[in-house]
Design a protein around this motif. Sequence first.
Motif, PDB file in Angstrom:
ATOM      1  N   GLY A   1       8.033 -14.010  -3.305  1.00  0.00           N
ATOM      2  CA  GLY A   1       9.151 -14.621  -2.609  1.00  0.00           C
ATOM      3  C   GLY A   1       9.202 -14.194  -1.150  1.00  0.00           C
ATOM      4  N   PHE A   2      10.005 -14.903  -0.381  1.00  0.00           N
ATOM      5  CA  PHE A   2      10.147 -14.629   1.053  1.00  0.00           C
ATOM      6  C   PHE A   2      10.621 -13.204   1.314  1.00  0.00           C
ATOM      7  N   GLY A   3      11.585 -12.741   0.525  1.00  0.00           N
ATOM      8  CA  GLY A   3      12.122 -11.407   0.733  1.00  0.00           C
ATOM      9  C   GLY A   3      11.160 -10.288   0.413  1.00  0.00           C
ATOM     10  N   GLU A   4      10.074 -10.616  -0.280  1.00  0.00           N
ATOM     11  CA  GLU A   4       9.078  -9.597  -0.622  1.00  0.00           C
ATOM     12  C   GLU A   4       8.205  -9.226   0.581  1.00  0.00           C
ATOM     13  N   ILE A   5       8.145 -10.090   1.590  1.00  0.00           N
ATOM     14  CA  ILE A   5       7.264  -9.828   2.737  1.00  0.00           C
ATOM     15  C   ILE A   5       7.597  -8.505   3.416  1.00  0.00           C
ATOM     16  N   PRO A   6       8.839  -8.272   3.860  1.00  0.00           N
ATOM     17  CA  PRO A   6       9.114  -6.978   4.502  1.00  0.00           C
ATOM     18  C   PRO A   6       8.962  -5.793   3.565  1.00  0.00           C
ATOM     19  N   ARG A   7       9.218  -6.001   2.278  1.00  0.00           N
ATOM     20  CA  ARG A   7       9.083  -4.873   1.342  1.00  0.00           C
ATOM     21  C   ARG A   7       7.631  -4.428   1.209  1.00  0.00           C
ATOM     22  N   LEU A   8       6.713  -5.378   1.162  1.00  0.00           N
ATOM     23  CA  LEU A   8       5.290  -5.026   1.072  1.00  0.00           C
ATOM     24  C   LEU A   8       4.789  -4.385   2.362  1.00  0.00           C
ATOM     25  N   VAL A   9       5.274  -4.868   3.494  1.00  0.00           N
ATOM     26  CA  VAL A   9       4.895  -4.262   4.779  1.00  0.00           C
ATOM     27  C   VAL A   9       5.407  -2.830   4.851  1.00  0.00           C
ATOM     28  N   GLU A  10       6.648  -2.637   4.428  1.00  0.00           N
ATOM     29  CA  GLU A  10       7.233  -1.295   4.435  1.00  0.00           C
ATOM     30  C   GLU A  10       6.428  -0.329   3.564  1.00  0.00           C
ATOM     31  N   ARG A  11       6.031  -0.793   2.369  1.00  0.00           N
ATOM     32  CA  ARG A  11       5.246   0.067   1.475  1.00  0.00           C
ATOM     33  C   ARG A  11       3.939   0.484   2.128  1.00  0.00           C
ATOM     34  N   ALA A  12       3.269  -0.447   2.774  1.00  0.00           N
ATOM     35  CA  ALA A  12       2.003  -0.115   3.437  1.00  0.00           C
ATOM     36  C   ALA A  12       2.216   0.908   4.538  1.00  0.00           C
ATOM     37  N   LEU A  13       3.284   0.738   5.321  1.00  0.00           N
ATOM     38  CA  LEU A  13       3.558   1.689   6.403  1.00  0.00           C
ATOM     39  C   LEU A  13       3.847   3.081   5.867  1.00  0.00           C
ATOM     40  N   GLU A  14       4.413   3.149   4.672  1.00  0.00           N
ATOM     41  CA  GLU A  14       4.745   4.450   4.081  1.00  0.00           C
ATOM     42  C   GLU A  14       3.566   5.109   3.379  1.00  0.00           C
ATOM     43  N   THR A  15       2.581   4.322   2.947  1.00  0.00           N
ATOM     44  CA  THR A  15       1.510   4.877   2.108  1.00  0.00           C
ATOM     45  C   THR A  15       0.142   4.953   2.773  1.00  0.00           C
ATOM     46  N   VAL A  16      -0.133   4.113   3.759  1.00  0.00           N
ATOM     47  CA  VAL A  16      -1.449   4.131   4.405  1.00  0.00           C
ATOM     48  C   VAL A  16      -1.444   5.190   5.508  1.00  0.00           C
ATOM     49  N   PRO A  17      -2.378   6.153   5.471  1.00  0.00           N
ATOM     50  CA  PRO A  17      -2.405   7.208   6.490  1.00  0.00           C
ATOM     51  C   PRO A  17      -2.623   6.644   7.889  1.00  0.00           C
ATOM     52  N   VAL A  18      -2.013   7.305   8.878  1.00  0.00           N
ATOM     53  CA  VAL A  18      -2.105   6.875  10.272  1.00  0.00           C
ATOM     54  C   VAL A  18      -3.046   7.790  11.039  1.00  0.00           C
ATOM     55  N   VAL A  19      -3.972   7.184  11.770  1.00  0.00           N
ATOM     56  CA  VAL A  19      -4.862   7.931  12.673  1.00  0.00           C
ATOM     57  C   VAL A  19      -4.264   7.836  14.074  1.00  0.00           C
ATOM     58  N   PRO A  20      -3.901   8.965  14.705  1.00  0.00           N
ATOM     59  CA  PRO A  20      -3.174   8.922  15.978  1.00  0.00           C
ATOM     60  C   PRO A  20      -3.978   8.331  17.150  1.00  0.00           C
ATOM     61  N   THR A  21      -5.252   8.696  17.252  1.00  0.00           N
ATOM     62  CA  THR A  21      -6.083   8.197  18.354  1.00  0.00           C
ATOM     63  C   THR A  21      -7.302   7.513  17.746  1.00  0.00           C
ATOM     64  N   PRO A  22      -7.171   6.249  17.378  1.00  0.00           N
ATOM     65  CA  PRO A  22      -8.195   5.616  16.552  1.00  0.00           C
ATOM     66  C   PRO A  22      -9.372   5.058  17.323  1.00  0.00           C
ATOM     67  N   THR A  23     -10.518   5.020  16.656  1.00  0.00           N
ATOM     68  CA  THR A  23     -11.675   4.262  17.105  1.00  0.00           C
ATOM     69  C   THR A  23     -11.561   2.853  16.534  1.00  0.00           C
ATOM     70  N   LEU A  24     -12.490   1.990  16.911  1.00  0.00           N
ATOM     71  CA  LEU A  24     -12.508   0.643  16.355  1.00  0.00           C
ATOM     72  C   LEU A  24     -12.678   0.687  14.835  1.00  0.00           C
ATOM     73  N   ASP A  25     -13.544   1.584  14.359  1.00  0.00           N
ATOM     74  CA  ASP A  25     -13.736   1.707  12.914  1.00  0.00           C
ATOM     75  C   ASP A  25     -12.458   2.152  12.209  1.00  0.00           C
ATOM     76  N   ASP A  26     -11.699   3.067  12.830  1.00  0.00           N
ATOM     77  CA  ASP A  26     -10.428   3.510  12.252  1.00  0.00           C
ATOM     78  C   ASP A  26      -9.451   2.347  12.143  1.00  0.00           C
TER      79      ASP A  26
END
Length: 387
Positions: free
Chosen positions: A340-365
């Motif tokens: 559903g439409f309302g699921e879009i922000p929820r899935l984005v939020e989950r990814a932001l909370e679970t996928v590790p962040v590389v502070p100074t990334p390369t193209l591969d990162d």
Amino acid sequence: MTRKIALLGSTGSIGRQSLEVIEALGHTVTALTANQNVKLLEEQCRRFRPRLAVCMDPDAAAGLKIKLADTAVEVASGMEGLLEAAALEDTDTVLTAVMGMVGLKPTLAALELGRRVALANKETLVCAGELVMETARRRGGEVVPVDSEHSAIFQCLQGCRDRGEVRRLILTASGGPFFGKKRAELEGVTVAQALNHPNWSMGAKITVDSATMMNKGLEVIEAMRLYRMPLDQISVVIHRESIIHSLVEYCDNAILAQLGTADMRLPIQYALTWPDRVPGPAKPLDLLACPPLTFQAPDSENFPCLALAMEAARTGGTATAVLNGANEAAVGRFLAGEIGFGEIPRLVERALETVPVVPTPTLDDILSADADARRSAGTGSCASRWN
């Protein structure tokens, strides 16, 4: 100046309008690319006679090669073909109108050669803006925005001698088809309703992004990279009429605005002719026929995608690539009827909370973060703090 243009994404909405502008201005087309719309790409090739045509889909490229056998047009496929188009000899401008992360590598390839990139691909700057702008600076390339909002800011900055004079960049947003609705109402909206934009005719993905307000969040991130402005000097206002396309506020309290009809041919043309202006096919704005111009604050409570984009911008590093990748996957699932439409922000939020962040990334990162985010948003559903 007659430009020699490689148009990446020629069969999409921006691509088709770009060809109208190119033809009206008498520019030369060196390459055309598409995903798999062989019929339209063949028609375009016969009309504009590029040296190279590319289909991302190999089977489509094979079919196109047969159809163009009686011409001198070469045919290639896949990312290799896109990179060949971006680096084609005797090309001075690459108009990047493809959708998604597929535009990143060819944009970098064009900038490495010192070319002008007329950029209509948000993902390139959202995911790798610092890398893209540094490549342009180092190699003498140019990034000129095609998006109507960023073209408006770009135009309003032309008389600015010192960026220190700029107090604020103000991006306008139409609010999309669901402006004023509450979260409970948004849960049950259909794809057809989401694609019914009140002012603009655009592709499906960007139209859904407008409906969720993610489009404006992506544009805020773009503005940070394009103009080297901190997040706290960029704001968003709802302007339902889509007549003022964006504004720049200066330190003396003057505000400059760019006005025009909802016609993408004007920003496309300016990206090709800048710093010059010439007559073109865009529709003129009749001030006497304009409705009253209104402005309102965005509603981040009921449209959380804008706030999620702001969070990713503050985090920096690969967080913006995660935001974009998850959003693309979620929007794709919504368009396919899986969520559903309302699921879009929820899935984005989950990814932001679970996928590790590389502070100074390369193209591969960046590419890795994008892939991880798509996997995260590509399956299942989830609860959210926005509920």
